[in-house]
Enzyme design. Structure first.
Site, PDB file in Angstrom:
ATOM      1  N   ASP A  11      79.784 100.650  61.749  1.00 52.52           N
ATOM      2  CA  ASP A  11      80.703 101.756  61.973  1.00 52.52           C
ATOM      3  C   ASP A  11      80.605 102.681  60.757  1.00 52.52           C
ATOM      4  O   ASP A  11      80.865 102.255  59.620  1.00 52.52           O
ATOM      5  CB  ASP A  11      82.130 101.224  62.152  1.00 52.52           C
ATOM      6  N   PHE A  16      88.536  98.289  60.307  1.00 51.73           N
ATOM      7  CA  PHE A  16      89.652  99.019  60.905  1.00 51.73           C
ATOM      8  C   PHE A  16      90.164  98.240  62.117  1.00 51.73           C
ATOM      9  O   PHE A  16      89.366  97.728  62.912  1.00 51.73           O
ATOM     10  CB  PHE A  16      89.143 100.400  61.337  1.00 51.73           C
ATOM     11  N   ARG A  70      95.750 106.805  49.343  1.00 47.02           N
ATOM     12  CA  ARG A  70      94.339 107.044  49.599  1.00 47.02           C
ATOM     13  C   ARG A  70      94.015 108.531  49.421  1.00 47.02           C
ATOM     14  O   ARG A  70      94.740 109.394  49.934  1.00 47.02           O
ATOM     15  CB  ARG A  70      94.068 106.596  51.035  1.00 47.02           C
ATOM     16  N   TYR A  73      85.491 113.674  63.407  1.00 50.95           N
ATOM     17  CA  TYR A  73      86.647 114.457  62.932  1.00 50.95           C
ATOM     18  C   TYR A  73      87.054 114.138  61.500  1.00 50.95           C
ATOM     19  O   TYR A  73      87.975 114.733  60.977  1.00 50.95           O
ATOM     20  CB  TYR A  73      87.849 114.266  63.866  1.00 50.95           C
ATOM     21  N   LYS A  74      86.357 113.185  60.860  1.00 47.38           N
ATOM     22  CA  LYS A  74      86.666 112.872  59.454  1.00 47.38           C
ATOM     23  C   LYS A  74      85.799 113.764  58.561  1.00 47.38           C
ATOM     24  O   LYS A  74      86.055 114.959  58.485  1.00 47.38           O
ATOM     25  CB  LYS A  74      86.485 111.380  59.210  1.00 47.38           C
TER      26      LYS A  74
HETATM   27  C1  LIG Z   1      89.014 106.408  62.133  1.00 48.16           C
HETATM   28  C2  LIG Z   1      88.477 105.125  62.607  1.00 48.16           C
HETATM   29  C3  LIG Z   1      88.609 104.740  63.954  1.00 48.16           C
HETATM   30  C4  LIG Z   1      89.367 105.573  64.942  1.00 48.16           C
HETATM   31  O1  LIG Z   1      88.907 105.387  66.240  1.00 48.16           O
HETATM   32  P1  LIG Z   1      89.264 106.444  67.375  1.00 48.16           P
HETATM   33  O2  LIG Z   1      88.854 105.809  68.617  1.00 48.16           O
HETATM   34  O3  LIG Z   1      88.520 107.699  67.050  1.00 48.16           O
HETATM   35  O4  LIG Z   1      90.735 106.698  67.302  1.00 48.16           O
HETATM   36  C5  LIG Z   1      87.998 103.550  64.340  1.00 48.16           C
HETATM   37  N1  LIG Z   1      87.338 102.769  63.462  1.00 48.16           N
HETATM   38  C6  LIG Z   1      87.219 103.120  62.154  1.00 48.16           C
HETATM   39  C7  LIG Z   1      86.466 102.232  61.223  1.00 48.16           C
HETATM   40  C8  LIG Z   1      87.806 104.291  61.687  1.00 48.16           C
HETATM   41  O5  LIG Z   1      87.713 104.618  60.408  1.00 48.16           O
END
Ligand SMILES: *Cc1c(COP(=O)(O)O)cnc(C)c1O
Length: 397
Positions: free
Chosen positions: A184, A113, A356, A209-210
């Site tokens: 992660d 990400f 997705r 939150y996911k």
């Molecule tokens: C959703 C997601 C994020 C989001 O990070 P936030 O700091 O919560 O906005 C970061 N890394 C990955 C791999 C994600 O899937």
């Protein structure tokens, strides 16, 4: 294996007429969360005022709830703590791990990400010109591990394709090269069983939150293996990670264990929502959840491929290499997704061309899968996506 998740479905408040296949991005509202947050607001904040920090256990919430999440990711007790956002937790884990290795290279993959990569770039920049982030294709990660590597930083499940790395294997390869690994788990925690302790993980981070359904902006978690906890120097040395925050010492001394990864005041209302959301998991066996997720994923892939030749599967066919989402390529992916959402089937779009769909057995079953595949086929056959209103990009896709 249990395939009956009707009991967990009853624990969610899903709007009528909506088929929700985006729980991998923002989990839906657990029925108990609203009452819990209301109670925290009126019964605790309203009545106790500042006394809530002691009387209502607010100060312990980050570690108490961290332990609840720890159970879902195979962590040792007291090795997970909540706070901040995932991006911040990525930075913390990476900075501590890199310093512990005394090396200067971070390795990641192009499926990671962007925020994770940005955080690594920012960290390298502040550390100095010798530090750098190397990014390779996901399939090249293993071959790119060498004896100069400091930290391997990977998101286990690719947010676009849903491709999943082999955690145990990559950890042992990295350790053999003298490197540490930061995982992660944004698309892993609550998606399938994770075994951090068993697989010898060093650091891990993830969001709530996911798949864990804590609500928009819910706090992230960080895991530090017990063997590293007292050696990992916190890069963000905030007062709540201090050994004695209320001694108000002038100098920083890291606290014991994983609590040193706390930074500042925890978000109590969001933690209350998360606490209620985690009650759902008390009745879930993660192996059953995984089994069920793969059944639903295969069903969706089969139906979509049978009726939508315009789409190409982006997710690996090998189930051992999948997370809990199914993705397809379509050159007009954004417009197709907007047309789907207009019909009440909610998934999301990820640039450049990915449709997705999150597969979350807690609250979706065969009926939703079949309905989503049907509507998708109808939209593609009738080119219902080919309208100006579906092609204007919103701020959040
Ligand atoms: C959703 C997601 C994020 C989001 O990070 P936030 O700091 O919560 O906005 C970061 N890394 C990955 C791999 C994600 O899937």
């Amino acid at each position: 294996m249990t395939t009956d998740f009707t009991a967990t479905r009853a624990l969610f408040d899903l709007p009528r007429g909506i088929t929700y296949l985006d729980g991998n991005s923002l989990g839906p509202l657990p029925r108990a969360a609203a009452a819990r947050v209301a109670q925290t607001i009126t019964g605790e904040w309203g009545e106790m005022l500042i006394r809530g920090w002691n009387s209502a256990g607010w100060m312990e919430m980050p570690s108490r709830i961290g332990n609840r999440i720890g159970r879902l990711i195979g962590a040792e007790p007291y090795s997970v703590v909540m706070g901040d956002t995932l991006s911040i937790k990525v930075y913390q884990a990476l900075a501590s791990a890199l310093e512990m290795t005394g090396r200067k290279t971070i390795l990641s993959d192009s499926g990671n990400f962007p925020s994770d990569l940005y955080m690594a770039q920012g960290l390298c920049q502040s550390l100095g010109p010798d530090y750098h982030l190397k990014v390779v294709e996901p399939e090249q990660v293993e071959a790119a591990i060498d004896n100069h590597l400091g930290v391997l930083m990977l998101t286990e499940v690719d947010y676009r394709t849903g491709r999943r790395h082999d955690m145990a294997r990559l950890i042992s390869r990295a350790h053999a090269a003298g490197a540490l690994v930061v995982w992660d788990l944004a698309h892993s925690a609550g998606a399938f069983p994770v075994h951090l302790a068993r697989d010898g993980a060093d650091f891990a981070v993830g969001c709530s939150y996911k798949y864990l359904n804590s609500g928009p902006g819910g706090p992230a978690f960080i895991y530090v293996a017990p063997r590293h906890q007292d050696r990992a120097r916190p890069a963000l040395s905030g007062w709540l990670g201090h050994e004695a925050p209320f001694a108000f010492d002038r100098d920083y001394r890291p606290g014991a264990g994983v609590e040193r990864m706390r930074v500042g005041t925890p978000p109590i209302l969001q933690l209350a929502a998360l606490d209620a959301a985690l009650d759902v998991w008390d009745q879930v066996d993660l192996d059953d959840l995984r089994f069920r997720s793969l059944i639903l994923q295969d069903r969706f892939i089969q139906r979509v491929e049978a009726s939508c030749p315009e789409l190409t599967l982006a997710t690996p066919r090998d189930t051992t290499q999948r997370g809990s989402q199914v993705s397809f390529h379509h050159p007009q992916g954004y417009a197709v997704m907007q047309a789907l959402i207009a019909e009440g089937v909610i998934g999301d779009f990820r640039a450049p061309d990915i449709l997705r769909f999150g597969i979350t057995p807690l609250y979706i079953g065969e009926a939703e899968i079949d309905h989503a595949a049907e509507v998708l086929a109808r939209i593609l056959h009738g080119r219902l996506w080919d309208r100006a209103e579906f092609k204007t990009r919103a701020r959040v896709t």
